[in-house]
Scaffold this motif. Structure first.
Motif, PDB file in Angstrom:
ATOM      1  N   ASP A 134      -3.747   1.722  -8.973  1.00 31.41           N
ATOM      2  CA  ASP A 134      -3.540   2.789  -7.835  1.00 31.41           C
ATOM      3  C   ASP A 134      -4.282   3.954  -8.189  1.00 31.41           C
ATOM      4  N   SER A 151      -2.448   9.379  -1.676  1.00 33.31           N
ATOM      5  CA  SER A 151      -3.456   9.714  -1.130  1.00 33.31           C
ATOM      6  C   SER A 151      -3.053  11.151   0.129  1.00 33.31           C
ATOM      7  N   CYS A 175       2.529   2.771  -2.274  1.00 35.99           N
ATOM      8  CA  CYS A 175       2.494   3.919  -3.362  1.00 35.99           C
ATOM      9  C   CYS A 175       1.182   4.609  -3.295  1.00 35.99           C
ATOM     10  N   ILE A 176      -0.191   3.754  -3.113  1.00 40.08           N
ATOM     11  CA  ILE A 176      -1.382   4.518  -2.931  1.00 40.08           C
ATOM     12  C   ILE A 176      -1.223   5.358  -1.734  1.00 40.08           C
ATOM     13  N   ARG A 177      -0.805   5.092  -0.671  1.00 43.45           N
ATOM     14  CA  ARG A 177      -0.746   6.037   0.433  1.00 43.45           C
ATOM     15  C   ARG A 177      -0.030   7.139   0.167  1.00 43.45           C
ATOM     16  N   GLY A 224       5.118   6.936  -4.217  1.00 46.24           N
ATOM     17  CA  GLY A 224       4.132   6.907  -5.256  1.00 46.24           C
ATOM     18  C   GLY A 224       4.800   6.842  -6.694  1.00 46.24           C
ATOM     19  N   THR A 226      -7.946   3.938  -8.434  1.00 54.14           N
ATOM     20  CA  THR A 226      -8.537   3.769  -7.225  1.00 54.14           C
ATOM     21  C   THR A 226      -8.595   5.412  -6.288  1.00 54.14           C
ATOM     22  N   LEU A 233       0.855  -1.443  -0.042  1.00 51.93           N
ATOM     23  CA  LEU A 233      -0.061  -0.094  -0.104  1.00 51.93           C
ATOM     24  C   LEU A 233       0.653   1.188   0.129  1.00 51.93           C
ATOM     25  N   ASP A 261      -4.326  -5.166  -1.301  1.00 49.61           N
ATOM     26  CA  ASP A 261      -4.964  -4.445  -2.583  1.00 49.61           C
ATOM     27  C   ASP A 261      -4.993  -3.022  -2.084  1.00 49.61           C
ATOM     28  N   SER A 262      -4.850  -2.291  -3.377  1.00 51.92           N
ATOM     29  CA  SER A 262      -5.194  -0.753  -3.271  1.00 51.92           C
ATOM     30  C   SER A 262      -6.291  -0.354  -2.538  1.00 51.92           C
ATOM     31  N   ALA A 283       3.744   3.738  -8.642  1.00 55.14           N
ATOM     32  CA  ALA A 283       2.178   3.321  -8.865  1.00 55.14           C
ATOM     33  C   ALA A 283       1.815   3.021  -9.994  1.00 55.14           C
ATOM     34  N   THR A 284       0.662   1.962  -9.652  1.00 51.14           N
ATOM     35  CA  THR A 284       0.086   1.289 -10.962  1.00 51.14           C
ATOM     36  C   THR A 284      -1.091   1.947 -11.449  1.00 51.14           C
TER      37      THR A 284
END
Length: 218
Positions: A167, A73, A68-70, A160, A170, A66, A196-197, A163-164
């Motif tokens: 990501d 965010s 990357c998405i953190r 980040g 989402t 998590l 999961d993202s 990130a994909t």
């Protein structure tokens, strides 16, 4: 709770015009490649397609965490903290369960968003507001904002930068839900299990429909 309108770059600035064709006309005469009508969404999706998309490739080397998405965010102001959520996972029945939950919450008078994957006919199916797919321009704007913070993370060499596609899709959905004042979000899990993202949401309710052996190469 609602964010102001974001500055979205002109997609034509990233395109190389054909000889003799004015750049401003290319978005009109060129047929969109993603089955969408809005030229901005088509351009943003083209940028997004440069990222790793595990829905379309072998998953043996799939990154599951998590971080990357953190990072994304944080750069967007933690949009997932602005609504309550129900997280739905399982092998089969996720989409039908999510749709029933969405309908029930709407009937109770709540403003509801739903995030699901994959889409069947149109990419807007991944983000719905009160039972309707999000409009193409609204989707383009939140995806453009997600791409902007992704590029910032890449320049800063933070998590980040890796990130994909999923990501960004989402976090863009959560940003949209915040902007539109969603009270409850129904979030379908993707492929990553507990990492999961979508697990960036601190869900009020978690639902497991059923579990079978699948995605063993992840």
């Amino acid at each position: 709770m609602l964010a102001g309108k974001k500055n979205v770059p002109d997609p034509s600035s990233r395109l190389t015009p054909n000889a003799g064709v004015d750049r401003s006309l290319r978005l009109i005469v060129d047929r969109p490649a993603h089955g969408v009508e809005d030229p901005l969404l088509d351009a943003v999706l083209s940028d997004l397609d440069r990222l790793t998309n595990w829905e379309n490739r072998p998953r043996g080397a799939m990154r599951v965490n998590l971080d990357c998405i953190r990072d994304l965010s944080e750069r967007l102001g933690y949009p997932e903290l602005h609504f309550r959520s129900i997280h739905v996972t399982g092998t089969k029945g996720k989409s039908s369960t999510a749709a029933l939950l969405e309908a029930s919450l709407r009937k109770a008078g709540f403003k509801v968003g739903r995030y699901s994957s994959p889409h069947v006919d149109h990419i807007g199916e991944r983000m719905t507001l009160d039972g309707e797919p999000v409009g193409e321009r609204a989707m383009a704007e939140v995806l453009a904002s997600a791409l902007e913070v992704f590029r910032t993370a890449r320049r800063a060499s933070t998590a980040g930068q890796d990130a994909t596609w999923f990501d960004l899709m989402t976090i863009a959905a959560f940003d949209l839900f915040r902007e539109r004042g969603v009270e409850w979000a129904i979030v379908e899990a993707g492929l990553g299990g507990r990492l999961d993202s979508t697990n960036i949401v601190d869900s009020d309710i978690a639902i497991i429909t059923n579990v079978e052996l699948e995605h063993t190469d992840v």
